[in-house]
Design an enzyme around this catalytic site. Structure first.
Site, PDB file in Angstrom:
ATOM      1  N   ASP A  57       0.852  -1.195   0.000  1.00  0.00           N
ATOM      2  CA  ASP A  57       0.000   0.000   0.000  1.00  0.00           C
ATOM      3  C   ASP A  57       0.883   1.238   0.000  1.00  0.00           C
ATOM      4  OD1 ASP A  57      -1.945   1.927   0.388  1.00  0.00           O
ATOM      5  OD2 ASP A  57      -2.094   1.540   2.550  1.00  0.00           O
ATOM      6  N   ASN A 116      -0.367   4.571  -0.132  1.00  0.00           N
ATOM      7  CA  ASN A 116      -0.961   5.830   0.341  1.00  0.00           C
ATOM      8  C   ASN A 116      -1.702   5.724   1.668  1.00  0.00           C
ATOM      9  OD1 ASN A 116      -3.074   4.319  -0.526  1.00  0.00           O
ATOM     10  ND2 ASN A 116      -4.033   5.905  -1.777  1.00  0.00           N
ATOM     11  N   ASP A 170      -4.195   3.876   2.741  1.00  0.00           N
ATOM     12  CA  ASP A 170      -5.618   3.535   2.891  1.00  0.00           C
ATOM     13  C   ASP A 170      -5.832   2.064   3.228  1.00  0.00           C
ATOM     14  OD1 ASP A 170      -5.097   2.295   0.506  1.00  0.00           O
ATOM     15  OD2 ASP A 170      -6.690   3.281  -0.636  1.00  0.00           O
ATOM     16  N   ASP A 203      -1.737  -1.228  -3.916  1.00  0.00           N
ATOM     17  CA  ASP A 203      -2.045  -0.465  -5.124  1.00  0.00           C
ATOM     18  C   ASP A 203      -0.882  -0.520  -6.115  1.00  0.00           C
ATOM     19  OD1 ASP A 203      -0.190   1.462  -3.997  1.00  0.00           O
ATOM     20  OD2 ASP A 203      -1.838   2.076  -2.680  1.00  0.00           O
ATOM     21  N   ASP A 252      -5.197 -10.100 -16.075  1.00  0.00           N
ATOM     22  CA  ASP A 252      -6.240 -11.083 -15.820  1.00  0.00           C
ATOM     23  C   ASP A 252      -7.474 -10.711 -16.643  1.00  0.00           C
ATOM     24  OD1 ASP A 252      -7.774 -13.060 -14.382  1.00  0.00           O
ATOM     25  OD2 ASP A 252      -6.440 -12.734 -12.668  1.00  0.00           O
ATOM     26  N   ASP A 307      -9.599 -15.992 -16.796  1.00  0.00           N
ATOM     27  CA  ASP A 307     -10.413 -16.447 -15.673  1.00  0.00           C
ATOM     28  C   ASP A 307     -11.539 -17.376 -16.121  1.00  0.00           C
ATOM     29  OD1 ASP A 307     -10.949 -15.866 -12.742  1.00  0.00           O
ATOM     30  OD2 ASP A 307     -12.895 -15.354 -13.596  1.00  0.00           O
ATOM     31  N   GLU A 326      -7.318 -20.536 -17.043  1.00  0.00           N
ATOM     32  CA  GLU A 326      -7.584 -21.126 -15.739  1.00  0.00           C
ATOM     33  C   GLU A 326      -8.427 -22.362 -16.047  1.00  0.00           C
ATOM     34  OE1 GLU A 326      -9.574 -20.220 -11.385  1.00  0.00           O
ATOM     35  OE2 GLU A 326     -10.477 -19.351 -13.149  1.00  0.00           O
ATOM     36  N   HIS A 337      -4.167 -17.150  -5.293  1.00  0.00           N
ATOM     37  CA  HIS A 337      -5.124 -16.380  -4.488  1.00  0.00           C
ATOM     38  C   HIS A 337      -6.423 -17.142  -4.222  1.00  0.00           C
ATOM     39  CE1 HIS A 337      -6.535 -16.070  -8.524  1.00  0.00           C
ATOM     40  NE2 HIS A 337      -7.647 -15.520  -8.114  1.00  0.00           N
ATOM     41  N   ASP A 338      -6.613 -18.297  -4.868  1.00  0.00           N
ATOM     42  CA  ASP A 338      -7.822 -19.100  -4.653  1.00  0.00           C
ATOM     43  C   ASP A 338      -7.572 -20.306  -3.765  1.00  0.00           C
ATOM     44  OD1 ASP A 338      -9.434 -17.512  -6.270  1.00  0.00           O
ATOM     45  OD2 ASP A 338      -8.880 -18.619  -8.082  1.00  0.00           O
TER      46      ASP A 338
HETATM   47  C1  GLC Z   1     -11.551 -17.521 -10.701  1.00  0.00           C
HETATM   48  C2  GLC Z   1     -10.732 -16.569  -9.867  1.00  0.00           C
HETATM   49  C3  GLC Z   1     -11.405 -16.402  -8.543  1.00  0.00           C
HETATM   50  C4  GLC Z   1     -12.766 -15.800  -8.778  1.00  0.00           C
HETATM   51  C5  GLC Z   1     -13.583 -16.611  -9.762  1.00  0.00           C
HETATM   52  C6  GLC Z   1     -14.720 -15.819 -10.294  1.00  0.00           C
HETATM   53  O1  GLC Z   1     -11.586 -18.784 -10.165  1.00  0.00           O
HETATM   54  O2  GLC Z   1      -9.421 -17.008  -9.763  1.00  0.00           O
HETATM   55  O3  GLC Z   1     -10.657 -15.622  -7.657  1.00  0.00           O
HETATM   56  O4  GLC Z   1     -13.460 -15.711  -7.553  1.00  0.00           O
HETATM   57  O5  GLC Z   1     -12.832 -17.004 -10.884  1.00  0.00           O
HETATM   58  O6  GLC Z   1     -14.256 -14.812 -11.148  1.00  0.00           O
HETATM   59 CA    CA Z   2      -3.558   2.137  -1.243  1.00  0.00          CA
END
Ligand code: GLC
Ligand code: CA
Length: 558
Positions: A24, A26, A28, A32, A101, A203, A258, A332-333
């Site tokens: 981050d 700034n 908040d 970013d 993405d 995605d 994906e 991240h999933d």
């Molecule tokens: C993909 C993304 C995930 C998102 C889902 C819906 O699996 O990686 O983070 O929640 O699609 O877009």
């Molecule tokens: Ca920020």
């Protein structure tokens, strides 16, 4: 094999940044683009070749950017288009490519297309989405991943119709059967490629085509509706069209599916270069190892079977033969790689993190490294639903609550599997909030940041971070580790994953102990090995024994 066509993306180590959680700038509390810009030298020093940035586009953030309201605008919380241009230039100056993405199965309900579409049945944007007139009754059930009722059909009063949303109500599915919509998507790709972006991760791309009669889902897909969603009638026609209309005009770029719902026997449909669809795909079968089938992301209490793990990755190595593969152990999933596949106890965390990284960087596939895994970050294991930020966890909790589910059991499982485990702020140093923000972070910082942070690991030559850098350098200097054939060794060994990599340039052996006990491989070396890297001081080759979580890469001299 051996004669694979070479490309930058086959040789690249791809580093994934979840921008909300990286840095981050700034105060908040939200990561970013300027935060990423401030860490460009850190990225360059990792020895990575490309960055995949999770969505950075205008979004109400129902699903942290996977619900897009403007595909060509930057989310104000993340910065401006000028910041983006500076980031792209800064990466390119350092010879790092940028992969964005593309979230094209659905948009946000706040996208102007949907705002128009829902206004009237005659609206020109009506067919940008999937609507079902309510006077025809309710359409056959579709399961939603995030809906509080698990129902993918949402009734909309304005036009007395249901719209389809495989994910949340705020993520209506786009109608790819409409050629006008497809053109819009190709325009978006072109917009970013004209700016110099080097690729897209796509995605849930296998879900884009739908049978618009919406027949009932056949029984054999019970408990695995994603497999059904990945089998739309025109999917491959659309991928080919996208390739022809836009991707092939930018031959230096990469497209990565994906691969949700995609089986090994079908992967060639996506990545066989002769078919002119996509370049790479990442599968979920590796991630599914150790889950109880049919449960909601519930892990087997005894952990996972290494035999199964080895079978899955060996099978996919073969399946990828028709094109090129990918490999990852977290993103991240998923929960944190170290907590999921290694051992996050104080004794073994660093060792097992290094062992898992060794696996990722020595397979015949493009490795995806999720930010923080180069430090050995771990699951945060929230106890309280109030700490969760992810719509998946929050809505599933609501659903269970409304339907008399076992909430304590759910939280116990979430500690192991929730996506928020990997979304906690990146750990830069041991100051407040791990140096991520001067404000209040949008999600709690993992309290282990005093142990695991960049500043501390920079000073320690034995750290996970230094080991990771050694691995990226090793992969670069030994092309066999990239292109060489893969062969599983000692297949029935329940503790050790061992394999050979071999081509005309050399022969290598990788040995990985996935357990906390010393273990032996059931073969001997008939040629003299040179130890290239290990996460211990040395290796006991006379006994062919590996210490707990030991990893070793050997070069076998001819
Ligand atoms: C993909 C993304 C995930 C998102 C889902 C819906 O699996 O990686 O983070 O929640 O699609 O877009
Ligand atoms: Ca920020």
């Amino acid at each position: 094999m051996g004669n694979v066509h070479k490309s930058w993306w086959k040789e690249a180590v791809i580093y994934q940044i979840y921008p909300r959680s990286f840095k981050d700038s700034n105060g908040d509390g939200i990561g970013d683009l300027r935060g990423v810009i401030s860490k460009l030298d850190y990225l360059a020093n990792l020895g990575i070749d490309a960055v995949w940035l999770n969505p950075i586009f205008t979004s109400p953030n129902d699903d942290n950017g996977y619900d897009i309201a403007d595909y060509c605008g930057i989310m104000p919380e993340f910065g401006t288009m000028d910041d983006f241009d500076e980031l792209l230039a800064g990466l390119h100056q350092r010879n790092i490519k940028l992969i964005l993405d593309l979230v094209a199965n659905h948009s946000s309900d706040e996208h102007p297309w949907f705002q128009e579409s829902r206004k009237s049945r005659a609206n020109p944007y009506r067919d940008y989405y999937h609507w079902w007139p309510a006077e025809n009754g309710k359409p056959a059930h579709r399961e939603s991943y995030f809906d509080i009722n698990r129902d993918a059909w949402m009734y909309d009063e304005q036009t007395n119709a249901y719209y389809l949303h495989y994910f949340s109500r705020k993520q209506p599915d786009l109608n790819w059967e409409n050629p006008q919509l497809r053109k819009e998507i190709y325009r978006i790709i072109q917009f970013w490629y004209d700016k110099g972006v080097d690729g897209f991760r796509m995605d849930v791309i296998p879900f884009i085509s739908k049978d618009t009669q919406f027949p009932p889902i056949p029984d054999r897909y019970k408990g695995s509706f994603g497999d059904f969603y990945a089998k739309g009638p025109n999917l491959h026609a659309y991928l080919r069209e996208m390739n022809e209309k836009v991707l092939m005009k930018y031959p230096q770029t990469v497209s990565i599916a994906e691969g949700v719902g995609v089986k090994a026997e079908d992967v060639y449909l996506y990545i066989n270069p002769e078919r002119k669809e996509l370049d790479m795909l990442y599968h979920f079968e590796g991630m599914d190892v150790g889950y109880i089938p049919g449960g909601f992301k519930e892990l087997h209490p005894d952990g996972f079977s290494l035999l199964e793990f080895k079978q899955v990755y060996t099978k996919w190595d073969k399946a990828f033969d028709k094109g090129w593969g990918t490999i990852y152990l977290g993103n991240h999933d998923q929960p944190r790689m170290l907590s999921r596949w290694g051992n996050d106890s104080a004794e073994y965390r660093d060792l097992s993190a290094k062992m898992l990284l060794t696996f990722l960087l020595t397979m015949r596939a493009t490795p995806f490294i999720y930010h923080g895994d180069e430090l050995g970050m771990t699951n945060i294991k929230f106890d309280d639903i109030a700490d969760y930020r992810d719509i998946e966890s929050i809505n599933m909790h609501q659903y269970l609550k409304a339907n008399g589910g076992d909430l304590q059991h759910f939280i116990n499982i979430q500690k192991l599997t929730a996506r928020d485990n990997s979304r906690t702020p990146f750990q830069w140093d041991d100051t407040e909030n791990a140096g991520f923000t001067k404000g209040t972070p949008w999600i709690k910082v993992n309290p282990d940041y005093k142990h695991t942070n960049v500043v501390k690991q920079e000073k320690d030559k034995d750290s996970v971070l230094h080991y990771f850098r050694n691995l990226t350098a090793l992969r670069k200097t030994h092309s066999t580790l990239i292109y060489g054939d893969y062969e599983l060794l000692d297949a029935l060994n329940e503790a050790i994953y061992a394999y050979r990599r071999k081509d005309e340039n050399g022969e290598y052996m990788v040995m990985l102990n996935f357990t906390s006990a010393t273990a032996r491989v059931n073969f001997v070396l008939d040629v003299e090995p040179q130890l290239l890297i290990t996460n211990y001081g040395d290796i006991d080759l006379s006994e062919m024994a590996l210490r707990p979580y030991q990893a070793a890469v050997l070069k076998l001299k001819p």
